[in-house]
Design a protein around this motif. Structure first.
Motif, short mmCIF file in Angstrom:
data_model
loop_
_atom_site.label_atom_id
_atom_site.label_comp_id
_atom_site.label_asym_id
_atom_site.label_seq_id
_atom_site.Cartn_x
_atom_site.Cartn_y
_atom_site.Cartn_z
N ASN A 13 0.79 -1.23 0.00
CA ASN A 13 0.00 0.00 0.00
C ASN A 13 0.82 1.28 0.00
N GLN A 14 2.15 1.17 0.01
CA GLN A 14 3.00 2.33 0.19
C GLN A 14 2.90 3.34 -0.96
N ASP A 15 2.92 2.89 -2.19
CA ASP A 15 2.85 3.83 -3.31
C ASP A 15 1.54 4.61 -3.29
N GLU A 16 0.43 3.89 -3.04
CA GLU A 16 -0.87 4.55 -2.97
C GLU A 16 -0.89 5.57 -1.83
N TYR A 17 -0.32 5.20 -0.69
CA TYR A 17 -0.28 6.09 0.47
C TYR A 17 0.50 7.36 0.15
#
Length: 79
Positions: free
Chosen positions: A9-13
């Motif tokens: 989920n890091q890129d979306e975050y």
């Protein structure tokens, strides 16, 4: 499991606005809790036999810590 959810989920975050960031972290916290996972901190106190005690930090603090994990070691995005 926590680290893999953070990585997924890091890129979306990192691209999300502030309100959406808390939502992403909340989804991760809920997924961990639904699997029986806990977010713990070590207590200052020990048992009379010297065992270390841990207590759950609660959802609000778990979300703060999850947001911190989502920011760490991520690619630097220039807006």
């Amino acid at each position: 499991v926590f680290r893999s959810l953070v990585k997924e989920n890091q890129d979306e975050y990192l691209r999300a606005n502030k309100m959406d960031k808390n939502g992403i972290a909340n989804v991760i916290v809920k997924a961990i809790r639904d699997r029986g996972g806990r977010f713990l901190r070590r207590c200052e106190q020990t048992t009379p036999t010297g065992q270390v005690l841990y207590v759950d930090i609660g959802n609000d603090q778990a979300i703060v810590k999850t947001c911190q994990a989502l920011r760490e070691n991520g690619p630097r995005l220039i807006a």
